[in-house]
Design an enzyme around this catalytic site. Structure first.
Site, PDB file in Angstrom:
ATOM      1  N   GLY A  30       0.760  -1.241   0.000  1.00 33.44           N
ATOM      2  CA  GLY A  30       0.000   0.000   0.000  1.00 33.44           C
ATOM      3  C   GLY A  30       0.789   1.289   0.000  1.00 33.44           C
ATOM      4  CE  LYS A  31       6.086   0.440  -2.619  1.00 26.22           C
ATOM      5  NZ  LYS A  31       5.156  -0.664  -2.867  1.00 26.22           N
ATOM      6  CB  SER A  32       1.146   3.857  -4.936  1.00 23.69           C
ATOM      7  OG  SER A  32       2.416   3.534  -5.470  1.00 23.69           O
ATOM      8  CG  ASP A 101       5.512   5.248  -4.486  1.00 26.70           C
ATOM      9  OD1 ASP A 101       5.588   4.482  -3.519  1.00 26.70           O
ATOM     10  OD2 ASP A 101       4.916   4.974  -5.536  1.00 26.70           O
ATOM     11  N   GLY A 463      38.522 -33.467 -22.026  1.00 23.13           N
ATOM     12  CA  GLY A 463      38.394 -34.828 -22.541  1.00 23.13           C
ATOM     13  C   GLY A 463      39.582 -35.654 -22.092  1.00 23.13           C
ATOM     14  CB  SER A 537      40.131 -29.718 -16.922  1.00 24.15           C
ATOM     15  OG  SER A 537      39.656 -29.699 -18.241  1.00 24.15           O
TER      16      SER A 537
END
Length: 625
Positions: A30-32, A101, A463, A537
């Site tokens: 309900g800010k606005s 706001d 790989g 890896s």
């Protein structure tokens, strides 16, 4: 007459500024609606606005919807969500306010930071029935991060609880406990209904037990903004202009005052100059200027500051800003991926830009209980305390609640703001450590791509030994070159012949080999190149380490060749030596290989190497063009 004009102009800068107040809260709390009702109850609506709101509400089959007053963007009305920060002049008696706001939805938190940046006080809107939600906690953290000194809690929609004293007391206790953990002192908790006007401008008959202030009274009790005029002078240089052979240094005074005859220091140059003239256009002549004014200064001697240089008083060490190359920072992290130690950004501080690197993550906020805990990364939308290192000492004033000093933002190489970063103060080096201040390229990724005709990227080929990684990588390098794409290959033998010649093949040495390769690949990619890494890896954890170092430009490619095929090829005789026991911990024989679970590309090598290379070439070209 001139003295009167000068006196009036000088007095103008001493007038108290409007008090900025930010309204924050979870979406749909309900800010606005609150602000619309507030403006109506205080007779602050523009002519015709009330009729417009009534008509808009009627067309949608609603009672009077006060939020329509602020939802100026169509997307807000369509979605029922506040998108951008709206600033509204507002008056209570003889005092001026600016009401902000700020958005409540998670994806609009960036705008909330912008809206709340200069606020003196905050109204935290909480649905009395729903209580504090996730965004309530985030907004509370932001209020602390930004340094809001005065916080009022509005328990909105208290009518849904019939203004029952015990239920509202429980909601109040929960919110006070939340804010107390953040060391935020609450000045008032007001049970209210923004829709109906209860306890907004006048006391509600539905809550006779409530003896605290109405929202209007609570706002009136907020002290005016502290004057910045009495603080030491600071003016970041915006630009330098030349008119009729006269040079002017333009900028906005952030604090203090300056007058003709004052001596100032030009930050980076550390040169001293005298103010020869304070210049304004289309304004009365006045030899003094103060905080909040945008002006131009003529200096003697005629020195040329750079954009971002900080001007401050000379001959007064106590009035000088901090100077440091390692800085402690509070952070609100906005990027969709976690922040890691070692990442580099641009720190924007007023008009200055500084290359910085994250050298440590000192503590991370746990949003469940709002405590600080050790951490090695900062999650998206997370809060933390970190240390930044710069390539040179920079000038700054530490962040202080109620002031704009030290409010920085972090910007990535794509020119995107990825974090809010108020500066706390200089950071000391740990005993026995050395200061490392890496620098980032000043050429953006976009400029690199424009110059080369393609984007960069790291394509990590993994790989088994003998799967053909280096062969495919070198053939792809040649194919890309023929298309005008600059590519560099990093393979195991090349790295171990030089950079990694001190490493063996133990799990620890393999990991270090990958770490070094990843950092080199990252540097090359940041220079605008395509990098093809060809390394066994074997462990997923090691490849995850490489991904963490390289970031979003990492692409995992699986060169998929069966063990039997690799061993049959055995171009270096390594499998035979491993089978004979002469090579311990050999991948595929006496050490494991963990195949990627979700590579971006799988290359089968049961065909000519040229065909495999062509597939990889097409894949890379499609992603960097």
């Amino acid at each position: 007459m001139a003295d009167i004009v000068n006196s009036n102009a000088a007095q103008a800068i001493l007038r108290p500024a409007a008090t900025p107040i930010v309204i924050v809260g979870h979406v749909d709390h309900g800010k606005s609606s609150l602000i619309g009702r507030l403006l109506y109850d205080t007779d602050s609506l523009q002519d015709g606005k009330l009729a417009q709101i009534v008509e808009s509400s009627r067309k949608r089959g609603l009672t009077v919807e006060w939020s329509f007053l602020l939802d100026s963007l169509q997307i807000e009305r369509d979605q029922g969500v506040t998108v951008d920060s709206t600033r509204i002049p507002f008056r209570l008696g003889d005092r001026e306010f600016v009401i902000v706001d700020a958005p409540g939805h998670r994806q609009f938190l960036r705008n909330m930071i912008t809206g709340a940046a200069d606020a003196e006080a905050a109204v935290l809107v909480v649905d009395a029935q729903e209580g504090a939600q996730e965004q309530t906690r985030r907004h509370a953290m932001l209020l602390r991060l930004i340094g809001i000194r005065h916080v009022i809690v509005l328990l909105n929609k208290s009518d849904l609880l019939n203004f029952e004293e015990s239920a509202i007391a429980k909601a109040e206790a929960d919110v006070r406990q939340l804010l107390g953990r953040l060391e935020i002192e609450v000045e008032a908790v007001v049970p209210a209904s923004a829709r109906d006007g209860d306890n907004i401008a006048s006391r509600s008959e539905r809550s006779p037990w409530y003896k605290g202030p109405t929202l209007i009274e609570a706002l009136s009790n907020v002290p005016p903004p502290a004057s910045r005029l009495a603080l030491p002078f600071r003016m970041p240089v915006q630009d330098v202009y030349r008119f009729d052979d006269v040079r002017y240094v333009a900028g906005r005074i952030e604090r203090g005052t300056v007058r003709v005859g004052d001596q100032i220091v030009i930050g980076a140059q550390r040169q001293v100059a005298t103010i020869a003239e304070v210049c304004r256009w289309h304004a009365p002549v006045c030899p003094v200027a103060g905080a909040g004014e945008s002006i131009a200064l003529r200096l003697e001697p005629d020195l040329v500051p750079d954009r971002g240089d900080l001007l401050f008083p000379a001959n007064d060490e106590a009035a000088a800003p901090e100077r440091a190359a390692r800085i402690r920072t509070r952070l609100f992290w906005l990027r969709g991926e976690p922040l890691q130690v070692g990442e580099s950004f641009v720190l924007r501080l007023a008009t200055a830009e500084h290359d910085v690197t994250v050298v440590s993550i000192d503590a991370v906020v746990d949003l469940d209980d709002l405590t600080l805990r050790p951490g090695d990364s900062v999650p998206p939308d997370g809060f933390a305390e970190i240390t930044l290192a710069t390539s040179h000492a920079i000038l700054f004033d530490p962040f202080s609640p109620g002031f704009g000093d030290g409010r920085g933002v972090l910007v990535d190489r794509h020119q995107r703001i990825v974090g809010g970063a108020p500066l706390i103060g200089p950071a000391e080096l740990a005993e026995g450590t050395h200061a490392i201040h890496p620098t980032s390229s000043r050429v953006s990724a976009g400029a690199q791509a424009a110059a080369r005709g393609h984007r960069s990227g790291v394509f990590w080929l993994t790989g088994l030994p003998g799967s053909g990684k280096s062969t495919v990588a070198r053939a792809t390098e040649a194919d890309l070159a023929a298309q005008g794409i600059k590519a560099t290959v990093l393979d195991g033998d090349t790295l171990r012949a030089g950079l990694c010649s001190d490493l063996g093949f133990s799990p620890q040495d393999r990991q270090e080999n990958i770490r070094r390769a990843a950092h080199v690949a990252k540097i090359l990619a940041e220079s605008g190149q395509v990098v093809i890494v060809a390394l066994v890896s074997p462990l997923q954890s090691d490849r995850d380490l490489a991904r963490k170092i390289i970031g979003e430009e990492f692409h995992e490619v699986f060169v998929d060749s069966p063990l039997e095929t690799c061993e049959a090829r055995d171009p270096k005789g390594l499998y035979a030596a491993a089978r004979a026991g002469r090579i311990p911990e050999f991948t595929g024989v006496s050490a494991p290989y963990e195949a990627p679970q979700a590579p971006v590309l799988r290359l089968a090598t049961d065909r000519a190497a040229e065909e495999t290379a062509q597939e990889l070439t097409t894949f890379i070209a499609d992603r960097v063009r």
